[in-house]
Design a protein around this motif. Structure first.
Motif, PDB file in Angstrom:
ATOM      1  N   ARG A   1       7.928  14.907   5.048  1.00  0.00           N
ATOM      2  CA  ARG A   1       7.007  15.063   3.932  1.00  0.00           C
ATOM      3  C   ARG A   1       5.859  14.042   4.027  1.00  0.00           C
ATOM      4  NH1 ARG A   1       5.506  12.993  -0.612  1.00  0.00           N
ATOM      5  NH2 ARG A   1       6.983  11.268  -0.564  1.00  0.00           N
ATOM      6  N   LYS A   2       6.227  12.809   4.366  1.00  0.00           N
ATOM      7  CA  LYS A   2       5.193  11.757   4.463  1.00  0.00           C
ATOM      8  C   LYS A   2       4.287  11.974   5.677  1.00  0.00           C
ATOM      9  CE  LYS A   2       7.663   8.096   2.039  1.00  0.00           C
ATOM     10  NZ  LYS A   2       7.846   6.641   1.971  1.00  0.00           N
ATOM     11  N   LEU A   3       4.893  12.319   6.813  1.00  0.00           N
ATOM     12  CA  LEU A   3       4.092  12.542   8.022  1.00  0.00           C
ATOM     13  C   LEU A   3       3.072  13.652   7.782  1.00  0.00           C
ATOM     14  CD1 LEU A   3       6.978  12.507  10.683  1.00  0.00           C
ATOM     15  CD2 LEU A   3       5.085  10.868  10.593  1.00  0.00           C
ATOM     16  N   SER A   4       3.558  14.725   7.230  1.00  0.00           N
ATOM     17  CA  SER A   4       2.702  15.889   7.007  1.00  0.00           C
ATOM     18  C   SER A   4       1.630  15.579   5.958  1.00  0.00           C
ATOM     19  CB  SER A   4       3.596  17.061   6.588  1.00  0.00           C
ATOM     20  OG  SER A   4       2.932  17.920   5.699  1.00  0.00           O
ATOM     21  N   LEU A   5       1.989  14.800   4.971  1.00  0.00           N
ATOM     22  CA  LEU A   5       1.034  14.434   3.928  1.00  0.00           C
ATOM     23  C   LEU A   5      -0.110  13.588   4.506  1.00  0.00           C
ATOM     24  CD1 LEU A   5       0.417  14.403   0.829  1.00  0.00           C
ATOM     25  CD2 LEU A   5       1.611  12.216   0.762  1.00  0.00           C
ATOM     26  N   ILE A   6       0.255  12.585   5.299  1.00  0.00           N
ATOM     27  CA  ILE A   6      -0.769  11.710   5.884  1.00  0.00           C
ATOM     28  C   ILE A   6      -1.701  12.529   6.783  1.00  0.00           C
ATOM     29  CG2 ILE A   6      -1.163   9.738   7.411  1.00  0.00           C
ATOM     30  CD1 ILE A   6       1.641   8.704   6.447  1.00  0.00           C
ATOM     31  N   ARG A   7      -1.089  13.393   7.594  1.00  0.00           N
ATOM     32  CA  ARG A   7      -1.895  14.202   8.517  1.00  0.00           C
ATOM     33  C   ARG A   7      -2.852  15.123   7.758  1.00  0.00           C
ATOM     34  NH1 ARG A   7      -1.321  15.895  13.842  1.00  0.00           N
ATOM     35  NH2 ARG A   7      -0.589  13.744  14.096  1.00  0.00           N
ATOM     36  N   ARG A   8      -2.330  15.779   6.723  1.00  0.00           N
ATOM     37  CA  ARG A   8      -3.168  16.687   5.945  1.00  0.00           C
ATOM     38  C   ARG A   8      -4.273  15.925   5.229  1.00  0.00           C
ATOM     39  NH1 ARG A   8      -1.211  21.862   5.246  1.00  0.00           N
ATOM     40  NH2 ARG A   8       0.575  21.979   6.641  1.00  0.00           N
ATOM     41  N   PHE A   9      -3.912  14.793   4.697  1.00  0.00           N
ATOM     42  CA  PHE A   9      -4.881  13.971   3.982  1.00  0.00           C
ATOM     43  C   PHE A   9      -6.035  13.595   4.918  1.00  0.00           C
ATOM     44  CE2 PHE A   9      -6.648   9.967   2.568  1.00  0.00           C
ATOM     45  CZ  PHE A   9      -6.729  10.103   1.192  1.00  0.00           C
ATOM     46  N   GLU A  10      -5.680  13.095   6.086  1.00  0.00           N
ATOM     47  CA  GLU A  10      -6.730  12.601   6.985  1.00  0.00           C
ATOM     48  C   GLU A  10      -7.516  13.745   7.626  1.00  0.00           C
ATOM     49  OE1 GLU A  10      -5.938   8.149   8.095  1.00  0.00           O
ATOM     50  OE2 GLU A  10      -4.857   9.478   9.477  1.00  0.00           O
ATOM     51  N   THR A  11      -6.872  14.853   7.869  1.00  0.00           N
ATOM     52  CA  THR A  11      -7.591  16.023   8.380  1.00  0.00           C
ATOM     53  C   THR A  11      -8.619  16.473   7.345  1.00  0.00           C
ATOM     54  OG1 THR A  11      -5.601  16.655   9.581  1.00  0.00           O
ATOM     55  CG2 THR A  11      -7.300  18.333   9.357  1.00  0.00           C
TER      56      THR A  11
ATOM     57  N   HIS B   1     -10.581  -1.096   2.438  1.00  0.00           N
ATOM     58  CA  HIS B   1     -10.318  -2.270   1.583  1.00  0.00           C
ATOM     59  C   HIS B   1      -9.534  -1.825   0.368  1.00  0.00           C
ATOM     60  CE1 HIS B   1     -14.304  -2.553   3.637  1.00  0.00           C
ATOM     61  NE2 HIS B   1     -13.676  -3.583   4.171  1.00  0.00           N
ATOM     62  N   LEU B   2      -8.225  -1.785   0.551  1.00  0.00           N
ATOM     63  CA  LEU B   2      -7.341  -1.250  -0.485  1.00  0.00           C
ATOM     64  C   LEU B   2      -6.389  -2.330  -0.966  1.00  0.00           C
ATOM     65  CD1 LEU B   2      -6.348   2.028   1.419  1.00  0.00           C
ATOM     66  CD2 LEU B   2      -8.213   1.737  -0.228  1.00  0.00           C
ATOM     67  N   HIS B   3      -6.094  -2.266  -2.245  1.00  0.00           N
ATOM     68  CA  HIS B   3      -5.072  -3.169  -2.788  1.00  0.00           C
ATOM     69  C   HIS B   3      -4.340  -2.479  -3.908  1.00  0.00           C
ATOM     70  CE1 HIS B   3      -2.928  -6.435  -4.556  1.00  0.00           C
ATOM     71  NE2 HIS B   3      -3.684  -6.462  -5.645  1.00  0.00           N
TER      72      HIS B   3
ATOM     73  N   THR C   1       2.901   3.799  -0.722  1.00  0.00           N
ATOM     74  CA  THR C   1       2.648   3.964  -2.162  1.00  0.00           C
ATOM     75  C   THR C   1       2.672   5.419  -2.629  1.00  0.00           C
ATOM     76  OG1 THR C   1       0.261   4.242  -1.924  1.00  0.00           O
ATOM     77  CG2 THR C   1       1.074   1.975  -2.057  1.00  0.00           C
ATOM     78  N   ASP C   2       2.447   6.341  -1.724  1.00  0.00           N
ATOM     79  CA  ASP C   2       2.330   7.767  -2.063  1.00  0.00           C
ATOM     80  C   ASP C   2       1.152   8.036  -3.020  1.00  0.00           C
ATOM     81  OD1 ASP C   2       3.378  10.368  -1.559  1.00  0.00           O
ATOM     82  OD2 ASP C   2       4.157  10.420  -3.618  1.00  0.00           O
ATOM     83  N   ASP C   3       0.209   7.106  -3.055  1.00  0.00           N
ATOM     84  CA  ASP C   3      -0.895   7.199  -4.014  1.00  0.00           C
ATOM     85  C   ASP C   3      -2.054   8.016  -3.436  1.00  0.00           C
ATOM     86  OD1 ASP C   3      -2.698   6.785  -6.088  1.00  0.00           O
ATOM     87  OD2 ASP C   3      -3.218   4.746  -5.431  1.00  0.00           O
ATOM     88  N   VAL C   4      -1.851   9.304  -3.304  1.00  0.00           N
ATOM     89  CA  VAL C   4      -2.877  10.183  -2.726  1.00  0.00           C
ATOM     90  C   VAL C   4      -4.133  10.197  -3.594  1.00  0.00           C
ATOM     91  CG1 VAL C   4      -3.416  12.556  -2.052  1.00  0.00           C
ATOM     92  CG2 VAL C   4      -1.116  11.650  -1.676  1.00  0.00           C
ATOM     93  N   ALA C   5      -3.930  10.337  -4.883  1.00  0.00           N
ATOM     94  CA  ALA C   5      -5.081  10.456  -5.784  1.00  0.00           C
ATOM     95  C   ALA C   5      -5.912   9.173  -5.781  1.00  0.00           C
ATOM     96  CB  ALA C   5      -4.609  10.783  -7.196  1.00  0.00           C
ATOM     97  N   GLY C   6      -5.245   8.032  -5.823  1.00  0.00           N
ATOM     98  CA  GLY C   6      -5.957   6.751  -5.847  1.00  0.00           C
ATOM     99  C   GLY C   6      -6.762   6.527  -4.581  1.00  0.00           C
ATOM    100  N   LEU C   7      -6.191   6.914  -3.446  1.00  0.00           N
ATOM    101  CA  LEU C   7      -6.889   6.715  -2.177  1.00  0.00           C
ATOM    102  C   LEU C   7      -8.036   7.711  -2.015  1.00  0.00           C
ATOM    103  CD1 LEU C   7      -7.266   5.317   0.518  1.00  0.00           C
ATOM    104  CD2 LEU C   7      -5.442   6.751   1.465  1.00  0.00           C
TER     105      LEU C   7
ATOM    106  N   GLY D   1      -2.560   5.606   6.550  1.00  0.00           N
ATOM    107  CA  GLY D   1      -1.160   5.992   6.782  1.00  0.00           C
ATOM    108  C   GLY D   1      -0.210   4.976   6.183  1.00  0.00           C
ATOM    109  N   HIS D   2      -0.498   3.706   6.427  1.00  0.00           N
ATOM    110  CA  HIS D   2       0.358   2.645   5.881  1.00  0.00           C
ATOM    111  C   HIS D   2       0.375   2.713   4.352  1.00  0.00           C
ATOM    112  CE1 HIS D   2      -1.344   0.493   9.665  1.00  0.00           C
ATOM    113  NE2 HIS D   2      -0.336   1.264  10.002  1.00  0.00           N
ATOM    114  N   TYR D   3      -0.828   2.911   3.805  1.00  0.00           N
ATOM    115  CA  TYR D   3      -0.959   2.913   2.345  1.00  0.00           C
ATOM    116  C   TYR D   3      -0.216   4.105   1.732  1.00  0.00           C
ATOM    117  CZ  TYR D   3      -3.094   2.841  -2.285  1.00  0.00           C
ATOM    118  OH  TYR D   3      -3.287   2.799  -3.641  1.00  0.00           O
ATOM    119  N   LEU D   4      -0.457   5.283   2.289  1.00  0.00           N
ATOM    120  CA  LEU D   4       0.172   6.486   1.716  1.00  0.00           C
ATOM    121  C   LEU D   4       1.685   6.465   1.913  1.00  0.00           C
ATOM    122  CD1 LEU D   4      -2.397   9.233   2.772  1.00  0.00           C
ATOM    123  CD2 LEU D   4      -2.031   8.274   0.475  1.00  0.00           C
ATOM    124  N   ALA D   5       2.136   6.015   3.088  1.00  0.00           N
ATOM    125  CA  ALA D   5       3.580   5.997   3.340  1.00  0.00           C
ATOM    126  C   ALA D   5       4.269   5.038   2.370  1.00  0.00           C
ATOM    127  CB  ALA D   5       3.856   5.585   4.786  1.00  0.00           C
TER     128      ALA D   5
END
Lengths: 339, 297
Positions: free
Chosen positions: B9-19, B97-99, B71-77, B65-69
C-alpha cells in the motif's frame, strides 16, 4: 573565581545559567578543564557540570550542526567557536540550517542555539585569528547578533540568549575585552562621561561629556572600538572643542534604530566606527538604515571609520598602523563638523 | 492488513503520488522543482516500518518517500507542493523542506547529518530511547561535514542510523567520476557498524534493518545502512542524461512492480484502486483551495 574581569563575569554567567537550567549544554573545542577554553571562558564548567560540557574535535561545522539538532529536540546548546575567524567553517550551518528551520517550516519550530565567539585584533594574532567578521552574519535573516561591551550587565545578556529566546543567536565577544574590568556597576557616569543605558537585557550604552546636550556629532560603535571612541570623544572636546555623544551598541542585528535615531537627531552628524573592513560593513548598514530616518536633520553625510587593510598583518607595528585608531576617528570627526 | 499488504500500500502510494507530481510539472500545473524517489521506494517503506512515534528522521531533497512512508500525510505534502495554506509548511517549505513531528528535511547536501547527530544526542540525554535516522545519498558523500558528523556520532556513541541510498549518481555524475574508495569503508573507518544491501525488495530492506534498529535500541551506538539502489526517474524533472537502455534494464528490478507480485492480483488491484481513489479525492479537494496566505512565518 572572583568576577574581576569580563572573562570571569562571562564564566560566572554561564555557571549560574547552567546551574539553573539543565537544558543548557556547552559545546566547543578544548572547553574542558584544566584547559577551560582558549580564552578560559569555560574554565571550571566541565568540573561542575561534567555531563553538559562537551569537548569536540576540530570541527566547527559539526559543532554548530550538532547544536542545531540538539536545539530542535529541546536542548539549549551554547557553542564556543574558539576564534571568530573559524565561523566561516560553520557558515552553512548558520545560514541554511539553524536559522532556516524555524523560518522555512513556518510552524513555530524553536531552535534556541547560542554561538559565542571572540572577534577582533590588537593581540598580534595575524591574518586568520584577528578579524572582525560579524558583518558576514548580521545580514542572515533569523539570526540575532549581539556584541558584549563593558557597560553591559553580563548575566542578563547571556540569560536572554541562552534561556529567553527561541531562535538562533550569535554573541560577539571582543578578545581585548576579556581582560578588561567590567563597568556594569557604574550607574550614571564613567571617567568624565555621563552614562545612560537604553534597553532592558541587551543594552546600548550612551556616553556624553556635555550632559547629553549641545553635542556636535554622534559616534556609533561596538566591541573593540568602544574604548577608542571614548578616547577620541574626550580628545575632540579638549583639543578641538568638538562635543560628541558615543553610542556603544549591544544589539547589532536587529539594530536598535529608535535609540540610534534619538541620539543622532540631537546632533545631525553620524560617524560609525568599526574594526572590521569597510566595504559592505556593519557601518554601511547602520548608515543605510539611519539615513532615511534622519534625512531632514542631517547636517552632513554620515561617515564611517573602519579597517582599511584587506588583511590584518601579524606584526604588531603594522597591525596598529592599519587598524582604526583614535587619530583616524578624530580626523573623521573634524571632517564631519567642518563639512 | 498484513505486513505485505501494508508495505505494498505504501509503495504504491508513493509511486502514484510522485508519478502524479511529474505529470503535474510537465503540464505546468505545478511550479518550482521536485526530486522524486521513483525506484528507491523500498528503502523508505522498509526502514520507516521500524520506527516508532518518538523516533526522529532527517531527510534530504529526495524526501517524499520517507515522509509519506512515515507520516502517510498525502494531503499535507501535496498541498505543500501546490503552495497551499494546508501544506505541512504552509507553502513556505515546498518539496524539499518538510517538518512534521520528528520529521525534518532540508535541501542542502550533508548538513542534516550534523543535525541528526545533535538530535540523537538530545534524545540520548532525555533517555527517550528514540533512534534518529538520517538519509543521505552517494552524492552526499562529497560533503565534508558528513565525516565530521560520523566521527562525532561514533566518538560519543550516539543512536543514529546513517542510511546511504547509493543510486549510482550524484545528480548527473556517475559514482565512478565523483567518489574514490568504497562507500562502506567510510563509516567503518569511524568504527560504525555498517550493513550493505543490494536489493530493491522491501522485505529484504526491512529484514536487513532489523538487527540495525535492534542494536541501536539496545546499545545506542550508531549504525550505517548502505543500500545499493537505482533511481528510475530523473534527478529532478526532465533532466536525465543517462543511457535509456541502462534505465530500461533496471526496470526489471522496479521495487513497486516486483513487490506487487507478492500479492494475489485481486488484492493488489484493490490496493491500487484505493490509493488512486484517495489521491484523486485529495487532488480534487486541493484544486478548489486557495493559495497560501502571507501570514507566515
Amino acid at each position: 573565581m572572583t568576577a574581576r574581569l569580563m572573562v570571569h563575569q562571562i564564566n560566572a554567567a554561564l555557571n549560574e545559567l547552567m546551574a539553573e537550567d539543565e537544558r543548557i549544554y556547552v559545546i566547543g573545542e578544548d572547553v574542558l578543564d584544566p584547559y577551560g577554553g582558549a580564552f578560559k571562558v569555560t574554565k571550571g564548567l566541565s568540573t561542575r557540570f561534567p555531563q553538559r560540557v562537551l569537548t569536540t574535535p576540530i570541527s566547527e561545522a559539526v559543532i554548530v550542526g550538532a547544536a542545531t539538532g540538539m536545539a530542535l529536540r529541546g536542548l539549549r546548546p551554547v557553542c564556543e567557536i574558539m576564534f571568530g575567524d573559524f565561523l566561516g567553517l560553520a557558515f552553512d550551518q548558520i545560514l541554511n540550517h539553524a536559522t532556516k528551520y524555524p523560518l522555512m517550516y513556518a510552524q513555530n519550530v524553536p531552535c534556541p542555539i547560542t554561538i559565542r565567539t571572540p572577534m577582533g585584533g590588537r593581540r598580534g594574532y595575524g591574518p586568520t585569528h584577528s578579524q572582525s567578521l560579524e558583518k558576514y552574519f548580521v545580514g542572515i535573516p533569523g539570526l540575532e547578533v549581539t556584541a558584549l561591551h563593558r557597560f553591559q550587565p553580563v548575566q542578563p545578556f547571556y540569560r536572554r540568549a541562552l534561556l529567553d529566546g527561541d531562535g538562533p543567536s550569535l554573541i560577539i565577544e571582543n578578545k581585548m575585552m576579556y581582560g578588561q574590568t567590567p563597568l556594569a556597576h557604574l550607574k550614571d557616569g564613567y571617567d568624565d562621561f555621563q552614562l545612560r543605558r537604553h534597553g532592558r537585557d541587551v543594552v546600548e550604552a550612551e556616553l556624553s561629556l556635555t550632559g547629553f546636550a549641545h553635542e556636535d556629532l554622534t559616534l556609533i560603535t561596538y566591541g573593540g572600538m568602544s574604548d577608542l571612541c571614548l578616547s577620541a570623544a574626550k580628545q575632540a572636546l579638549i583639543d578641538f572643542e568638538i562635543s560628541a555623544n558615543v553610542i556603544i551598541l549591544g544589539n547589532l542585528s536587529p539594530l536598535p534604530l529608535d535609540v540610534l535615531t534619538a541620539a543622532c537627531e540631537r546632533t545631525g552628524r553620524v560617524l560609525v566606527v568599526e574594526e572590521g573592513t569597510r566595504a559592505w560593513g556593519v557601518g554601511s548598514e547602520i548608515v543605510a538604515q539611519l539615513t532615511p530616518r534622519l534625512w531632514s536633520r542631517l547636517k552632513a553625510a554620515p561617515a564611517r571609520v573602519a579597517c582599511e587593510a584587506p588583511v590584518l598583518p601579524n606584526s604588531q607595528a603594522l597591525e596598529n598602523e592599519f587598524l582604526p585608531s583614535v587619530a583616524d576617528i578624530l580626523q573623521q570627526m573634524r571632517a564631519l563638523v567642518t563639512a | 492488513m498484513d505486513r505485505t499488504e501494508t508495505f505494498y500500500r505504501k509503495l504504491s502510494l508513493i509511486r502514484r503520488f510522485e508519478t502524479h507530481l511529474l505529470e503535474q510539472f510537465s503540464w505546468g500545473k505545478l511550479s518550482g522543482t521536485t526530486h522524486t524517489c521513483i525506484g528507491q521506494e523500498a528503502n523508505a517503506v522498509g526502514l520507516t516500518a521500524h520506527m516508532t512515534g518518538d523516533d526522529v528522521v532527517f531527510s534530504n531533497h529526495r524526501c517524499h518517500g520517507h515522509y509519506l512512508a512515515l507520516t502517510d500525510d498525502v494531503a499535507g505534502l501535496l498541498a505543500e507542493l501546490m503552495g497551499r495554506e494546508q501544506g505541512v509548511c504552509h507553502g513556505w517549505g515546498g518539496s524539499q523542506h518538510l517538518h512534521r513531528d520528528g520529521f525534518y528535511s532540508n535541501g542542502i547536501q550533508g548538513g542534516i547529518v550534523a543535525n541528526a547527530v545533535g538530535a540523537a544526542l538530545a534524545e540520548k540525554t532525555k533517555n527517550s530511547g528514540a533512534v534518529t535516522t538520517v538519509f543521505l545519498g552517494d552524492g552526499t558523500l562529497g560533503e565534508g561535514i558528513v565525516y565530521e558528523a560520523m566521527n562525532l556520532a561514533a566518538l560519543w556513541a550516539l543512536p543514529v542510523l546513517f542510511v546511504i541510498e547509493h543510486n549510482g549518481y550524484a545528480q548527473s555524475t556517475p559514482t565512478a567520476m565523483q567518489l574514490a574508495g568504497e562507500v562502506a569503508a567510510r563509516p567503518r573507518a569511524f568504527g560504525i557498524e555498517t550493513h550493505c544491501l543490494a536489493s530493491n525488495d522491501t522485505d529484504a530492506v526491512y529484514a536487513a534493518a532489523t538487527p540495525l534498529f535492534d542494536g541501536l535500541r539496545s546499545d545506542g551506538k550508531p549504525r550505517c545502512f548502505v543500500s545499493f539502489t537505482y533511481r528510475l526517474g530523473p534527478h529532478s524533472k526532465g533532466d536525465d542524461t543517462r543511457d535509456p537502455a541502462e534505465i530500461e534494464a533496471k526496470r526489471a528490478d522496479d521495487p513497486v512492480l516486483s513487490y506487487r507480485r507478492k500479492l494475489p492480483e485481486d488484492v493488489a488491484t484493490r490496493i491500487d484502486a484505493a490509493n488512486q481513489q484517495r489521491l484523486v479525492e485529495i487532488v480534487a479537494r486541493l484544486e478548489q483551495s486557495a493559495p497560501a496566505g502571507s501570514q507566515h512565518p
